[in-house]
Design an enzyme around this catalytic site. Structure first.
Site, PDB file in Angstrom:
ATOM      1  N   LYS A 271      78.454   9.718  44.529  1.00  0.00           N
ATOM      2  CA  LYS A 271      79.896   9.920  44.460  1.00  0.00           C
ATOM      3  C   LYS A 271      80.628   8.577  44.514  1.00  0.00           C
ATOM      4  O   LYS A 271      80.080   7.587  45.016  1.00  0.00           O
ATOM      5  CB  LYS A 271      80.353  10.768  45.651  1.00  0.00           C
ATOM      6  CG  LYS A 271      79.909  12.215  45.625  1.00  0.00           C
ATOM      7  CD  LYS A 271      80.387  12.928  46.883  1.00  0.00           C
ATOM      8  CE  LYS A 271      79.975  14.393  46.877  1.00  0.00           C
ATOM      9  NZ  LYS A 271      80.714  15.174  45.871  1.00  0.00           N
TER      10      LYS A 271
ATOM     11  N   ARG B 190      74.540  24.580  45.495  1.00  0.00           N
ATOM     12  CA  ARG B 190      73.948  25.775  44.875  1.00  0.00           C
ATOM     13  C   ARG B 190      72.423  25.750  44.974  1.00  0.00           C
ATOM     14  O   ARG B 190      71.780  26.795  44.974  1.00  0.00           O
ATOM     15  CB  ARG B 190      74.423  25.877  43.422  1.00  0.00           C
ATOM     16  CG  ARG B 190      73.964  24.762  42.513  1.00  0.00           C
ATOM     17  CD  ARG B 190      74.842  24.616  41.282  1.00  0.00           C
ATOM     18  NE  ARG B 190      76.142  24.035  41.607  1.00  0.00           N
ATOM     19  CZ  ARG B 190      77.100  23.833  40.707  1.00  0.00           C
ATOM     20  NH1 ARG B 190      76.919  24.175  39.438  1.00  0.00           N
ATOM     21  NH2 ARG B 190      78.248  23.306  41.064  1.00  0.00           N
TER      22      ARG B 190
END
Length: 502
Positions: free
Chosen positions: A282, A356
């Site tokens: 990130k 996920r």
């Protein structure tokens, strides 16, 4: 802060408020210059009406005015709060904002005790007003300075809050008060966990917190470690942990308050205690906020604490997969293919879509409980923030009778508490974006409809039960000057379970 219920006899309600001896009594006024019943009862000499007429307070929702030394009343002060336009009735939004304004104003008040004498929320029983009051006042005294060398020395303000209710409502109000305090305690725990730095709130810390809740409220608890997860073939979950030295924890917490053979509700919470993005690193700006990527886990654990304190008569199981997502020479790479517990293979195109990957194995694990329903909660996608901002959590589920009913339950619980959600679509067309040339699916579907394709990914692992997904990326925490965990969606989840328990 101590809360209590003060009963007012309906026959003498207009005059009874004048006899209440307290540091401050809180009453409502409206924008049409009308006084609430309690305000009218205090206004023998017209001081309140005069303040409203003069414009010192407009009656606008959330406005407030403190009056002192009003003749012929026992209270030392009167706090007027605006309730909006309605006149004789109060909307839910108006009530919530009014008690929030009261809590803020009273925070610096010299008095130790206060009585709230506000009208009930329109078309709702007294429990809604009690819950909103407790949450607002507890929020006003919440502190996040536990790790500072010098704590905030500002006085906590009011120590005792009494809620005035009609005698006929007293029994329900007292029950609701106990439930609301438990809910506030669960929210505080969620906020505390979220606000802790990632070097403190590790997966092990979350596991120990779950163990403490199990001890305090006589729940069952099981903590699975790496070897057990390997034996279960949770290859998707474990792929996220490859780049970190921090051991993963798979937390199972069981509140079996219902009937012995009653199918449980399973809550699954994403517990990424720090998300660097892995190899798909990130940007540095704002990366510190990725300590909040365990917001789903924190809210599920906070909900379990709340229902444990309530002794809720319902079977509820929390499943929390928890780990860090870090880059290193051993980290999972973009292009790697992993095998989930379900046997389905996943091409990892972006290691920053890791939530996920841990949730899919937890959702497969949930099958063993033969659940009545499964709700997973996750700070899953920035795309959900783009779609819904910071007001509503995203709600996703299949479109059929059973799933529509579950969605309606969750939406109603959110509306009831002000912890709102908005239903988003799940359609087969979106699954096209998850196609992979080399595996059963890819873990991302591109920027278009990112929150929807993430939900579609999870949906592939939930075919054997009724399921819903809450994306709380926009609601679990605040940035900027008000930076911190919000405690959401504990009110939604807890109320959903309470309504199921009847």
């Amino acid at each position: 802060m101590d809360f209590s219920i003060k009963t007012i006899d309906a026959k003498s309600a207009l005059t009874a408020h004048k006899a209440i001896k307290t540091g401050c009594i809180v009453v409502g006024v409206f924008e049409n210059k009308k006084l609430s019943a309690a305000a009218a009862g205090l206004d023998k000499h017209g001081a309140i009406a005069a303040a409203l007429k003069s414009g010192d307070i407009t009656g606008k929702i959330g406005s407030s005015l403190l009056l002192r030394n009003i003749a012929d009343i026992a209270a030392e002060r009167v706090l007027l709060v605006g309730l909006g336009e309605e006149g004789s009735t109060v909307t839910e939004k108006a009530y919530q904002q009014a008690v929030q304004a009261a809590a803020r104003t009273l925070l610096s008040l010299g008095s130790n005790d206060v009585v709230l004498a506000l009208p009930n929320i329109k078309d709702r029983d007294i429990s809604a007003s009690v819950r909103a009051t407790v949450i607002a006042f507890r929020e006003s005294i919440f502190r996040a300075d536990g790790l500072k060398s010098k704590k905030d020395t500002t006085p906590a303000g009011v120590k005792k809050v009494a809620i005035a209710v009609a005698t006929t409502e007293a029994a329900l109000a007292k029950t609701s008060l106990l439930q609301s305090i438990a809910l506030a305690n669960g929210m505080d725990l969620t906020k505390e966990l979220g606000n802790l730095p990632p070097n403190v709130c590790t997966p092990t810390y979350l596991a120990n917190t779950a163990k403490q809740i199990a001890t305090d409220y006589k729940m069952g608890v099981e903590i699975l470690d790496r070897k057990q997860l390997q034996a279960l073939k949770m290859g998707s979950f474990l792929s996220v942990t490859n780049g970190t030295v921090e051991p993963p924890k798979f937390i199972v917490l069981k509140h079996m308050g219902g009937k012995v053979k009653e199918a449980p509700v399973v809550l699954v919470g994403k517990g990424i205690t720090f998300d660097s993005g892995g190899i798909s690193l990130k940007p540095g700006a704002g990366m510190d906020e990725m300590k909040y990527d365990m917001g789903g886990a924190a809210s599920v654990i906070g909900t379990m604490r709340a229902i444990g304190e309530m002794k809720l008569k319902l079977n509820v199981i929390a499943v929390v997969p928890s780990c860090e997502n870090m880059p290193s020479g051993s980290a999972t790479r973009p292009g790697d293919i992993v095998t989930s517990m379900s046997g389905q293979t996943i091409e990892v195109l972006n290691t920053d879509a890791e939530g996920r990957l841990i949730l899919c194995d937890a959702l497969t694990y949930a099958e063993r409980f033969n659940p009545a329903a499964v709700v997973d909660v996750a700070t899953l996608t920035g795309a959900c923030v783009t779609s819904l901002g910071h007001h509503n959590s995203g709600l996703f589920t299949r479109h059929d009778a059973k799933h529509d009913a579950l969605a309606d339950e969750l939406l109603a619980a959110g509306k009831e508490t002000g912890d709102t959600a908005w239903r988003m679509p799940i359609e087969e067309a979106y699954n096209e974006q998850l196609k992979s040339n080399f595996a059963d699916m890819a873990n991302i579907g591109g920027p278009a409809g990112g929150s929807i394709t993430a939900a579609c990914f999870l949906e592939r692992f939930t075919k054997k039960y009724t399921w819903a997904h809450l994306d709380i990326a926009g609601t679990a925490w605040k940035s900027g000057a008000a930076k911190g965990s919000t405690g959401r969606p504990v009110p939604l989840l807890t109320t959903f379970l309470m309504n199921r328990a009847g």
